[in-house]
Design an enzyme around this catalytic site. Structure first.
Site, PDB file in Angstrom:
ATOM      1  N   CYS A  35       0.825  -1.216   0.000  1.00  0.00           N
ATOM      2  CA  CYS A  35       0.000   0.000   0.000  1.00  0.00           C
ATOM      3  C   CYS A  35       0.855   1.260   0.000  1.00  0.00           C
ATOM      4  CB  CYS A  35      -0.984   0.010   1.161  1.00  0.00           C
ATOM      5  SG  CYS A  35      -0.250   0.224   2.780  1.00  0.00           S
ATOM      6  N   CYS A 105      -2.932   3.362   9.752  1.00  0.00           N
ATOM      7  CA  CYS A 105      -1.779   4.257   9.880  1.00  0.00           C
ATOM      8  C   CYS A 105      -1.274   4.304  11.323  1.00  0.00           C
ATOM      9  CB  CYS A 105      -2.138   5.661   9.409  1.00  0.00           C
ATOM     10  SG  CYS A 105      -2.554   5.729   7.653  1.00  0.00           S
TER      11      CYS A 105
END
Length: 151
Positions: A35, A105
């Site tokens: 990603c 995150c």
């Protein structure tokens, strides 16, 4: 921009602790080339096991940068054991929330910190309860939290 609160935007636009500590006591890298989010955390630890400095380098979105900035702010002044208790949820809470699609995150920041502490412990022959059974090379389920990942 309504997805992000003012605190997240401030840490993204004006991140704290950006960079790398030269001759760091511990260095941790964590991320996913799939990603594109990659995070590095370096720490300095004094003789009382207190983290005196923490810096980060992040390749990723605004949420990844904000999470790194907040996480490094949080662990400065903590003992190593206290820093090992910093979870991704605590980072999200300190930021005042992240969109569900961006929670991964904060997971990156948690693991980068843990990897830096693991490195410090290995270099210094130290053992911490928070690292018991921890393997920094073990595959994690980062992609389960990452809707933008293909893996």
């Amino acid at each position: 921009m309504a997805l992000y609160n003012d605190k997240v935007m401030d840490h993204f636009m004006n991140p704290h602790n950006v960079g790398e500590i030269e001759n760091a006591d511990g260095k941790g890298v964590y991320g996913s080339p799939v990603c594109g989010d990659m995070m590095q955390v370096t720490i300095s630890v004094d003789d009382k096991d207190v983290i005196t400095d923490a810096k980060f380098k992040t390749f990723g979105c605004g949420s990844a940068i904000a999470s790194s900035s907040m996480a490094t702010d949080m662990i400065k002044g903590m003992t190593v054991e206290e820093a090992l208790e910093v979870s991704n949820q605590k980072i999200v809470d300190e930021l005042g929330g992240l969109p569900a699609i961006k929670i991964h995150c904060s997971v990156l920041a948690e693991h980068a910190i843990k990897n830096a502490i693991y490195d410090y412990a290995q270099k210094n022959g130290k053992e911490y309860a928070g690292l018991e059974g921890y393997d920094p090379n073990e595959e994690r389920d980062h992609h389960d939290d990452c809707e933008s990942c293909e893996g």
